[in-house]
Design an enzyme around this catalytic site. Structure first.
Site: not given
Length: 303
Positions: A131, A31, A10, A12-13, A15-17
């Site tokens: 968050d 991540k 996935g 996110g805000g 980076g990429i995991v």
């Protein structure tokens, strides 16, 4: 570890995991943080805050990689993904849709509350996450919730309560009013309590057989829910075996706790330890807060 980043889990805000594995076969999530010019503040925040934690409801940081501008965080792998991928109480699901029972959602929300209580009270330095939202709650193989993504987190010493932030932090719809309107009060652990309450209301509204009606509602969702609570709790039992007569009460209890958490004034919100106590009470012991104290904030709708 990631076989050249072959499997994306996935984005996110921050980076990429990617999915990966260690030499012993253990599955991991890596991540990769995006290159930014913020002096790696989100990287430092995550390492410092989560590196001090050890709790069954907080994701485990296994390690980190730092090479020039490249930064990566290595976590335990959560096979059931994030909470936002699930609807609740849906019996007939379309192909690929995921669903949680009301009982399982209840267990998950209790686990999140326990994780937040740990961050707020039992760490050497209190951790204010800033968050909390369904996308940042991961589920392990047993659907045990794990709080993740500490890129915006702030630390404060045990005897301190207020924290200083340079600007609004969080996600629209889940941010406490004091995070972006300073006249509402100081940013504290109660700001996470507000976000947690909005998470509850988001999840109880994430049902296929209520979403259609929600689309026609122009009001701010908590306001609509407060005014139509009996209708909503009755809808929670639609299509469910008649033996599960307690489902309506489960929905009502979750909504009631959510409303207490989103009080507009931080001092009126419960602490996370008090939220856990609410879960231990019967529905007859819980009362709805006044309507205006939880429905008078002009936040964007979360449904």
């Amino acid at each position: 570890m990631t076989k050249s980043f072959a499997h994306t889990l996935g984005k996110g805000g921050y980076g990429i995991v990617y999915k990966g594995s260690l030499s012993d076969g253990s599955e991991i999530a890596v991540k990769m943080l995006e290159d930014t010019k913020d002096d790696a503040e989100d990287f430092i925040n995550e390492v410092v805050s989560i590196g001090r934690t050890s709790h069954i409801n907080v994701v485990t940081l296994l390690g980190l990689c730092l090479h020039r501008s490249k930064r990566a965080l290595v976590y335990e792998y959560m096979p059931n993904g994030s909470l936002d991928k699930y609807a609740v109480g849906v019996v007939d699901t379309v192909q690929g849709e995921k669903s949680l029972s009301w009982e399982k959602l209840y267990e998950i929300l209790v686990g999140i509350a326990q994780g937040l209580d740990y961050l707020h009270r039992w760490c050497n330095h209190r951790v204010v996450h800033l968050d909390i939202k369904p996308q940042n709650i991961l589920l392990d193989q047993d659907f045990r919730p794990k709080i993740s993504d500490f890129g915006l987190a702030k630390l404060c010493k045990p005897k301190e309560s207020k924290i200083s932030i340079g600007g609004a932090r969080g996600t629209i719809g889940y941010m406490a009013p004091e995070v972006f309107w300073r006249h509402h009060g100081a940013v504290t652990t109660k700001s996470d309590v507000y976000s947690y309450g909005m998470l509850i209301l988001q999840m109880v509204g994430a049902r296929e057989n209520t979403n259609a009606s929600m689309q026609t509602v122009s009001k701010y969702f908590p306001e609509w829910l407060y005014d139509n609570l009996n209708q909503f709790c009755g809808a929670a039992t639609e299509g469910i075996d008649s033996r599960n007569t307690c489902i309506s009460e489960v929905a009502r209890k979750l909504v009631t706790i959510g409303f207490w958490c989103i009080q507009s004034t931080p001092e009126d919100r419960p602490s996370m330890s008090e939220v856990i106590d609410m879960f231990d009470r019967s529905m007859h012991e819980l009362q709805l807060p006044p309507r205006m104290s939880c429905c008078g904030i002009d936040n964007p709708s979360i449904v």
